[in-house]
Motif scaffolding. Sequence first.
Motif, PDB file in Angstrom:
ATOM      1  N   GLN A 229      30.477  24.202 129.894  1.00 22.63           N
ATOM      2  CA  GLN A 229      31.868  24.091 130.333  1.00 22.63           C
ATOM      3  C   GLN A 229      32.234  22.640 130.578  1.00 22.63           C
ATOM      4  O   GLN A 229      31.410  21.850 131.028  1.00 22.63           O
ATOM      5  N   VAL A 230      33.459  22.309 130.202  1.00 21.63           N
ATOM      6  CA  VAL A 230      34.005  21.025 130.623  1.00 21.63           C
ATOM      7  C   VAL A 230      34.540  21.305 132.015  1.00 21.63           C
ATOM      8  O   VAL A 230      35.556  21.954 132.204  1.00 21.63           O
ATOM      9  N   ASP A 231      33.764  20.842 133.001  1.00 18.92           N
ATOM     10  CA  ASP A 231      34.011  21.213 134.385  1.00 18.92           C
ATOM     11  C   ASP A 231      34.732  20.059 135.055  1.00 18.92           C
ATOM     12  O   ASP A 231      34.269  18.915 134.975  1.00 18.92           O
ATOM     13  N   LEU A 232      35.861  20.319 135.674  1.00 18.32           N
ATOM     14  CA  LEU A 232      36.513  19.197 136.355  1.00 18.32           C
ATOM     15  C   LEU A 232      37.148  19.618 137.666  1.00 18.32           C
ATOM     16  O   LEU A 232      37.397  20.791 137.912  1.00 18.32           O
ATOM     17  N   GLU A 233      37.360  18.656 138.519  1.00 13.84           N
ATOM     18  CA  GLU A 233      37.901  18.908 139.852  1.00 13.84           C
ATOM     19  C   GLU A 233      38.688  17.686 140.291  1.00 13.84           C
ATOM     20  O   GLU A 233      38.299  16.544 139.987  1.00 13.84           O
ATOM     21  N   MET A 234      39.795  17.919 140.970  1.00 12.29           N
ATOM     22  CA  MET A 234      40.659  16.817 141.419  1.00 12.29           C
ATOM     23  C   MET A 234      41.098  17.051 142.855  1.00 12.29           C
ATOM     24  O   MET A 234      41.330  18.193 143.258  1.00 12.29           O
ATOM     25  N   SER A 235      41.261  15.951 143.595  1.00 12.45           N
ATOM     26  CA  SER A 235      41.732  16.044 144.978  1.00 12.45           C
ATOM     27  C   SER A 235      43.226  15.779 145.058  1.00 12.45           C
ATOM     28  O   SER A 235      43.782  15.091 144.192  1.00 12.45           O
ATOM     29  N   PHE A 236      43.848  16.294 146.109  1.00 16.27           N
ATOM     30  CA  PHE A 236      45.279  16.078 146.389  1.00 16.27           C
ATOM     31  C   PHE A 236      46.162  16.551 145.232  1.00 16.27           C
ATOM     32  O   PHE A 236      47.046  15.831 144.782  1.00 16.27           O
TER      33      PHE A 236
ATOM     34  N   TYR B 209      41.334  34.883 123.429  1.00 15.22           N
ATOM     35  CA  TYR B 209      40.131  34.603 124.213  1.00 15.22           C
ATOM     36  C   TYR B 209      40.481  33.862 125.502  1.00 15.22           C
ATOM     37  O   TYR B 209      41.485  33.154 125.553  1.00 15.22           O
ATOM     38  N   GLU B 210      39.602  33.984 126.497  1.00  9.75           N
ATOM     39  CA  GLU B 210      39.735  33.165 127.692  1.00  9.75           C
ATOM     40  C   GLU B 210      39.117  31.811 127.350  1.00  9.75           C
ATOM     41  O   GLU B 210      37.944  31.722 126.997  1.00  9.75           O
ATOM     42  N   ALA B 211      39.919  30.756 127.457  1.00 12.68           N
ATOM     43  CA  ALA B 211      39.443  29.427 127.052  1.00 12.68           C
ATOM     44  C   ALA B 211      39.174  28.528 128.253  1.00 12.68           C
ATOM     45  O   ALA B 211      38.725  27.397 128.100  1.00 12.68           O
ATOM     46  N   GLY B 212      39.449  29.036 129.457  1.00 13.58           N
ATOM     47  CA  GLY B 212      39.197  28.251 130.658  1.00 13.58           C
ATOM     48  C   GLY B 212      39.754  28.955 131.871  1.00 13.58           C
ATOM     49  O   GLY B 212      40.535  29.904 131.752  1.00 13.58           O
ATOM     50  N   GLY B 213      39.323  28.508 133.036  1.00 15.52           N
ATOM     51  CA  GLY B 213      39.846  29.101 134.263  1.00 15.52           C
ATOM     52  C   GLY B 213      39.525  28.223 135.444  1.00 15.52           C
ATOM     53  O   GLY B 213      38.502  27.532 135.462  1.00 15.52           O
ATOM     54  N   GLY B 214      40.428  28.206 136.404  1.00 16.17           N
ATOM     55  CA  GLY B 214      40.194  27.416 137.603  1.00 16.17           C
ATOM     56  C   GLY B 214      41.163  27.824 138.684  1.00 16.17           C
ATOM     57  O   GLY B 214      41.906  28.807 138.530  1.00 16.17           O
ATOM     58  N   SER B 215      41.191  27.057 139.761  1.00 10.87           N
ATOM     59  CA  SER B 215      42.081  27.398 140.872  1.00 10.87           C
ATOM     60  C   SER B 215      42.230  26.221 141.824  1.00 10.87           C
ATOM     61  O   SER B 215      41.487  25.244 141.744  1.00 10.87           O
ATOM     62  N   ILE B 216      43.195  26.358 142.708  1.00 12.68           N
ATOM     63  CA  ILE B 216      43.262  25.484 143.886  1.00 12.68           C
ATOM     64  C   ILE B 216      42.316  26.114 144.902  1.00 12.68           C
ATOM     65  O   ILE B 216      42.302  27.339 145.073  1.00 12.68           O
TER      66      ILE B 216
ATOM     67  N   HIS C 149      41.999  20.359 147.170  1.00 15.01           N
ATOM     68  CA  HIS C 149      41.521  20.077 145.811  1.00 15.01           C
ATOM     69  C   HIS C 149      41.574  21.320 144.933  1.00 15.01           C
ATOM     70  O   HIS C 149      41.715  22.441 145.430  1.00 15.01           O
ATOM     71  N   GLY C 150      41.471  21.076 143.651  1.00 14.00           N
ATOM     72  CA  GLY C 150      41.471  22.174 142.689  1.00 14.00           C
ATOM     73  C   GLY C 150      40.893  21.691 141.384  1.00 14.00           C
ATOM     74  O   GLY C 150      40.742  20.485 141.166  1.00 14.00           O
ATOM     75  N   GLY C 151      40.553  22.620 140.512  1.00  9.81           N
ATOM     76  CA  GLY C 151      39.950  22.200 139.251  1.00  9.81           C
ATOM     77  C   GLY C 151      39.924  23.327 138.248  1.00  9.81           C
ATOM     78  O   GLY C 151      40.617  24.336 138.398  1.00  9.81           O
ATOM     79  N   ILE C 152      39.107  23.139 137.249  1.00  6.30           N
ATOM     80  CA  ILE C 152      39.032  24.128 136.166  1.00  6.30           C
ATOM     81  C   ILE C 152      37.721  23.944 135.431  1.00  6.30           C
ATOM     82  O   ILE C 152      37.085  22.893 135.542  1.00  6.30           O
ATOM     83  N   ALA C 153      37.316  24.959 134.697  1.00  5.50           N
ATOM     84  CA  ALA C 153      36.229  24.826 133.733  1.00  5.50           C
ATOM     85  C   ALA C 153      36.748  25.344 132.394  1.00  5.50           C
ATOM     86  O   ALA C 153      37.288  26.452 132.322  1.00  5.50           O
ATOM     87  N   LEU C 154      36.602  24.522 131.366  1.00  3.82           N
ATOM     88  CA  LEU C 154      36.993  24.936 130.014  1.00  3.82           C
ATOM     89  C   LEU C 154      35.744  25.346 129.252  1.00  3.82           C
ATOM     90  O   LEU C 154      34.730  24.648 129.309  1.00  3.82           O
ATOM     91  N   GLY C 155      35.819  26.437 128.555  1.00  2.91           N
ATOM     92  CA  GLY C 155      34.653  26.905 127.799  1.00  2.91           C
ATOM     93  C   GLY C 155      34.540  26.145 126.487  1.00  2.91           C
ATOM     94  O   GLY C 155      35.248  26.436 125.522  1.00  2.91           O
ATOM     95  N   LEU C 156      33.647  25.156 126.464  1.00  3.65           N
ATOM     96  CA  LEU C 156      33.557  24.292 125.279  1.00  3.65           C
ATOM     97  C   LEU C 156      33.133  25.077 124.031  1.00  3.65           C
ATOM     98  O   LEU C 156      33.699  24.896 122.956  1.00  3.65           O
ATOM     99  N   ASP C 157      32.140  25.960 124.197  1.00  9.10           N
ATOM    100  CA  ASP C 157      31.669  26.731 123.030  1.00  9.10           C
ATOM    101  C   ASP C 157      32.840  27.499 122.403  1.00  9.10           C
ATOM    102  O   ASP C 157      32.992  27.548 121.186  1.00  9.10           O
TER     103      ASP C 157
END
Length: 468
Positions: A229-236, A364-371, A411-419
């Motif tokens: 997964q392309v995993d990312l997270e951001m603050s504020f 397809y589900e290509a990614g998912g994340g949340s606050i 903070h919040g972020g997401i993970a994108l399914g690279l495969d």
Amino acid sequence: MKQLTRTMSIETLKKVGEIVLLQGWVDVKRDHGKITFIDLRDRTGRVQCVGVDKMSDLVEESVIELSGVVKSRPEKMVNPDMETGTVEIEVQDYKVLSKVNELPIPVNGDGYEISEEKRLKYRYLDLRRERMSKIIKLRSAYAKEIRNILYEKEFTEVETPMLTKSTKEGARDFIVPSRHNPGKFYALPQSPQQYKQLLMTAGVEKYFQFARAIRDEDLRADRGYEHTQVDLEMSFVSREDVMAVVEEIVKRAVKAVGGKLQKEEFPVFDYKEAMEKFGADKFDLRTEKEKDEGVLAFAWVINFPFFKKVDVSDAAEVADSKSGWTFTHNPFSNPIESHMKWHLKGENVDQILTTQYDLVCNGYEAGGGSIRAHLPEVVKATFRIMGYSDEEIKANVGHMLEAFELGTPPHGGIALGLDRHVMILAGEKSLKEAIAFPMTSTGRTSVMDAPGDVDPELLKELHISVKK
Ligand code: ASP
């Protein structure tokens, strides 16, 4: 022959009249009596090489090196299907660097007709076929684009541990015994979820990682035990902030590798609306024509229910919940603001919506994340709804609650399914086509046949005895 430096097949176009040294594989061989033609293949493509009274001993797929003069082909002999079709090499000398036994699978053609077992056992051969080598390069190019954009946007790349504690992504954990702590186990990460949130506490503010997520799930065609997964997270950030950043990254990276987007702006659907309209929370917005054209139709889904009733046939869900309620996506999410009151009081559990956003593409589900819940009482409330006592909450996520009392920004972020992104970009139907060494559908590894037995001595050291 050695004083020449290697020329790549594609570079021969610019070297007409010169003597070159080529190294690579014998892609195809055609014997015409005294004259033998081979196509020599390297990572840049193929070039035709002609030998008079030589090369008839060569075997397809062996590794060779040869030297010869680059010649322009006469007009009639130009091959428009080959990138180097206007030239050929008049071979002077050649040498076999690695011989070849009879190939267990053919490497020309698209390979779909070969059994999965054989393709994965000989994956290193399977990857030689043009279709697969293109996908590997596509994956690398797409990953590079995403990385570059993230760096441009001031994200910091951070690695998180592989030996860790259960991370609650709703699947079973793979566990690893600890030699130094008899009877104790690590879990392999189902995602970097908790560590990436702790990086927000650490003040990183913008994190990303190409992370391996490992989940012991029931295997399906579009799912393996491991995914990237392309995993990312951001603050504020707000939900809309994260969605906007992700949308920009995906759009730019898809276009950079030649992908065609259906829409410049990804449509946003409410979960309820999607279920009514498509009967599912992942759906395909393409017309038949767009399907033929390989278009990518991305969309967002938001306003999912936070909780659902436990599916008693799902062992991981049963283990995660103690009340009959479990999370639909992520126990570390915030509910939407207007439902915060219910959440904190554990009221109207079935109606609480989460800040989750899913990215879907072509069904397809290509990614998912949340606050995320960055306040300890919100995390506690989530686990309380799932039936955890205060002690159980502390034992499971006490470290997160502690961090949330030591200065953690929203903070919040997401993970994108690279495969999956690569699979869709390549127009493939199975995730395995997008992974260099995927597992078989029965969970065995490519080439190296794991899982397997281990030395009894090793088990003894790990304080493990296996019941037969
Ligand atoms: N950890 C989540 C997952 O792996 C993604 C996220 O919420 O960022 O599905």
